[in-house]
Scaffold this motif. Structure first.
Motif, PDB file in Angstrom:
ATOM      1  N   VAL A 149       0.845  -1.196   0.000  1.00  0.00           N
ATOM      2  CA  VAL A 149       0.000   0.000   0.000  1.00  0.00           C
ATOM      3  C   VAL A 149       0.880   1.246   0.000  1.00  0.00           C
ATOM      4  O   VAL A 149       1.824   1.349   0.805  1.00  0.00           O
ATOM      5  N   TRP A 150       0.574   2.200  -0.874  1.00  0.00           N
ATOM      6  CA  TRP A 150       1.369   3.427  -1.010  1.00  0.00           C
ATOM      7  C   TRP A 150       1.098   4.391   0.135  1.00  0.00           C
ATOM      8  O   TRP A 150      -0.051   4.660   0.490  1.00  0.00           O
ATOM      9  N   MET A 189       9.135  14.852  -7.967  1.00  0.00           N
ATOM     10  CA  MET A 189       8.825  13.721  -7.092  1.00  0.00           C
ATOM     11  C   MET A 189       7.963  14.259  -5.959  1.00  0.00           C
ATOM     12  O   MET A 189       8.457  14.800  -4.970  1.00  0.00           O
ATOM     13  N   LEU A 190       6.626  14.143  -6.104  1.00  0.00           N
ATOM     14  CA  LEU A 190       5.692  14.750  -5.163  1.00  0.00           C
ATOM     15  C   LEU A 190       4.960  13.659  -4.390  1.00  0.00           C
ATOM     16  O   LEU A 190       5.558  12.663  -4.027  1.00  0.00           O
ATOM     17  N   GLU A 191       3.672  13.843  -4.129  1.00  0.00           N
ATOM     18  CA  GLU A 191       2.962  12.910  -3.242  1.00  0.00           C
ATOM     19  C   GLU A 191       2.834  11.507  -3.829  1.00  0.00           C
ATOM     20  O   GLU A 191       2.621  10.544  -3.090  1.00  0.00           O
ATOM     21  N   ASP A 192       2.974  11.368  -5.142  1.00  0.00           N
ATOM     22  CA  ASP A 192       2.932  10.042  -5.758  1.00  0.00           C
ATOM     23  C   ASP A 192       4.317   9.479  -6.036  1.00  0.00           C
ATOM     24  O   ASP A 192       4.443   8.456  -6.704  1.00  0.00           O
ATOM     25  N   GLY A 193       5.345  10.133  -5.511  1.00  0.00           N
ATOM     26  CA  GLY A 193       6.702   9.665  -5.777  1.00  0.00           C
ATOM     27  C   GLY A 193       7.067   9.871  -7.241  1.00  0.00           C
ATOM     28  O   GLY A 193       6.566  10.777  -7.916  1.00  0.00           O
ATOM     29  N   LEU A 242       2.552   2.184 -17.482  1.00  0.00           N
ATOM     30  CA  LEU A 242       2.054   2.445 -16.136  1.00  0.00           C
ATOM     31  C   LEU A 242       2.184   3.931 -15.795  1.00  0.00           C
ATOM     32  O   LEU A 242       2.897   4.687 -16.455  1.00  0.00           O
ATOM     33  N   ALA A 243       1.500   4.330 -14.717  1.00  0.00           N
ATOM     34  CA  ALA A 243       1.487   5.739 -14.326  1.00  0.00           C
ATOM     35  C   ALA A 243       2.558   6.086 -13.304  1.00  0.00           C
ATOM     36  O   ALA A 243       3.072   7.215 -13.297  1.00  0.00           O
ATOM     37  N   PHE A 244       2.884   5.129 -12.425  1.00  0.00           N
ATOM     38  CA  PHE A 244       3.783   5.416 -11.311  1.00  0.00           C
ATOM     39  C   PHE A 244       4.871   4.349 -11.216  1.00  0.00           C
ATOM     40  O   PHE A 244       4.616   3.163 -11.479  1.00  0.00           O
ATOM     41  N   LEU A 245       6.057   4.766 -10.789  1.00  0.00           N
ATOM     42  CA  LEU A 245       7.140   3.803 -10.618  1.00  0.00           C
ATOM     43  C   LEU A 245       6.786   2.758  -9.569  1.00  0.00           C
ATOM     44  O   LEU A 245       7.210   1.605  -9.673  1.00  0.00           O
ATOM     45  N   ARG A 246       6.008   3.125  -8.575  1.00  0.00           N
ATOM     46  CA  ARG A 246       5.648   2.153  -7.540  1.00  0.00           C
ATOM     47  C   ARG A 246       4.942   0.932  -8.131  1.00  0.00           C
ATOM     48  O   ARG A 246       5.017  -0.172  -7.571  1.00  0.00           O
ATOM     49  N   GLU A 247       4.279   1.103  -9.283  1.00  0.00           N
ATOM     50  CA  GLU A 247       3.598  -0.029  -9.900  1.00  0.00           C
ATOM     51  C   GLU A 247       4.587  -1.061 -10.439  1.00  0.00           C
ATOM     52  O   GLU A 247       4.254  -2.253 -10.535  1.00  0.00           O
ATOM     53  N   ILE A 248       5.776  -0.632 -10.780  1.00  0.00           N
ATOM     54  CA  ILE A 248       6.829  -1.576 -11.171  1.00  0.00           C
ATOM     55  C   ILE A 248       7.247  -2.411  -9.961  1.00  0.00           C
ATOM     56  O   ILE A 248       7.410  -3.636 -10.054  1.00  0.00           O
ATOM     57  N   TYR A 249       7.406  -1.764  -8.820  1.00  0.00           N
ATOM     58  CA  TYR A 249       7.737  -2.494  -7.596  1.00  0.00           C
ATOM     59  C   TYR A 249       6.637  -3.494  -7.260  1.00  0.00           C
ATOM     60  O   TYR A 249       6.916  -4.627  -6.837  1.00  0.00           O
ATOM     61  N   LEU A 250       5.387  -3.100  -7.438  1.00  0.00           N
ATOM     62  CA  LEU A 250       4.270  -3.985  -7.109  1.00  0.00           C
ATOM     63  C   LEU A 250       4.163  -5.141  -8.093  1.00  0.00           C
ATOM     64  O   LEU A 250       3.703  -6.233  -7.723  1.00  0.00           O
ATOM     65  N   LYS A 251       4.587  -4.969  -9.339  1.00  0.00           N
ATOM     66  CA  LYS A 251       4.621  -6.092 -10.276  1.00  0.00           C
ATOM     67  C   LYS A 251       5.632  -7.132  -9.819  1.00  0.00           C
ATOM     68  O   LYS A 251       5.432  -8.335  -9.982  1.00  0.00           O
ATOM     69  N   ALA A 252       6.738  -6.657  -9.228  1.00  0.00           N
ATOM     70  CA  ALA A 252       7.756  -7.583  -8.742  1.00  0.00           C
ATOM     71  C   ALA A 252       7.322  -8.283  -7.463  1.00  0.00           C
ATOM     72  O   ALA A 252       7.629  -9.465  -7.256  1.00  0.00           O
TER      73      ALA A 252
END
Length: 333
Positions: free
Chosen positions: A8-9, A91-95, A113-123
């Protein structure tokens, strides 16, 4: 700089209050290695052989850690083998985001994808980690190989040599111990030292960072008076790891991070060395000052709450560096 907690972000900044006002950097979460034959590296698991077109690099042009990987990608002729996605510099509230509205920001070239965090979540859908760059991604296994820049550049130094034929070696075996010793001091006091000064929230924490930073810069100035590069007569990893911090120093760290005792242009040997490295073919193209200035002055609202982007110095990196006259050695072997 938010973080994922159990998938969760959370747009959380670093907690300096619990550390006496000190900035403490998080450790990289993914520590696998690409090797020539896919055998395990010094950490993580095996199964990541060097292959053309298999790996993808996510970077921020603003980030000195990601910049290291782009320099090695250029110098080791890896661009045809490893393609790149560049995040937006803000790099603001969504990283880190894949917004393409800033020149040079590419969006996510793999998945849209929209956010880099989604790459982390794919992993790892349940991951707890800071979402940082660089990220070295494996298309085949659809996972992150590594998000540790120091290790990615060591992979790039040798793992693909049998494919590219590029035998430049920035980690010569006989110099490895000295390179590691230099890296340790420079990382603690310069590479990370500017952040420790800039993100400090107490005077004590700032003083603990700023004084050693300039002690090391003075030491490096003396060292470069008697040798062309940090280790001797050839460029090594230690030079490139320092370069990405010092090329940003006068533009952002000097003012934004309060590292303002001196500018790099006031150190004759460091300034000449910095210009020489800038002028190595392929390196200047990896430096994007528009991303760098925008990121630092706009992203850190704890330091610059009104997000005013100031006028910054414009050092002439293309000016003759004079190192050829001081030292007779080839830059690259």
């Amino acid at each position: 700089m938010g973080e994922l907690i159990e998938g969760v972000w959370h747009p959380n900044w670093y907690d300096t209050a619990s550390n006496g006002g000190r900035f403490v950097r998080s450790r990289a979460r993914f520590r696998n290695w690409i090797t020539a034959d896919g055998s395990p590296g010094p950490s993580g698991e095996g199964g990541f052989p060097a292959e053309a077109g298999r790996y993808h690099l996510y970077v921020a042009h603003a980030c000195p850690w990601a910049h290291r990987t782009m320099i090695f990608r250029a110098l080791k002729d890896l661009a045809p083998l490893i393609d790149v996605s560049v995040v937006h510099p803000e790099m603001l509230e969504d990283g880190w985001t894949f917004d393409r509205s800033f020149p040079g920001a590419t969006g996510d070239r793999l998945y849209g994808l929209a956010f880099l965090r989604e790459i982390y979540l794919k992993a790892d859908p349940g991951i707890s980690a800071r979402v940082t760059v660089p990220v070295l991604w494996d298309r085949k296994r659809e996972t992150i190989v590594s998000n540790e820049s120091a290790e990615i550049i060591r992979m790039f130094n040798a793992a693909f040599d049998h494919i590219t034929g590029n035998r430049l070696d920035f980690l010569p075996e006989g110099d490895l111990d000295e390179i590691d010793r230099l890296n340790d001091r420079i990382y603690g006091t310069v590479n990370n030292g500017v952040y420790r000064a800039g993100f400090a929230t107490t005077q004590e924490a700032y003083d603990e960072a700023a004084a050693p930073l300039f002690e090391t810069l003075d030491w490096l100035e003396e060292r470069l008076a008697t040798r062309r590069y940090l280790v001797g007569d050839r460029l090594t990893e230690a030079d490139w790891r320092l370069f990405t911090t010092l090329v940003r120093f006068d533009k952002v760290y000097h003012t934004h991070f309060k590292c303002n005792r001196r500018q790099i242009v006031q150190y004759p040997n460091l300034w000449g060395w910095l210009r020489e490295l800038w002028q190595v073919p392929g390196v200047a193209e990896t430096v994007h000052f528009d991303h760098i200035v925008r990121h630092y002055y706009f992203s850190h609202d704890t330091i610059n709450p009104h997000r005013i982007v100031p006028l910054t110095p414009d050092p002439d990196f293309a000016a003759p560096h004079g190192r050829d006259q001081l030292f007779q050695a080839s830059r690259l072997r």
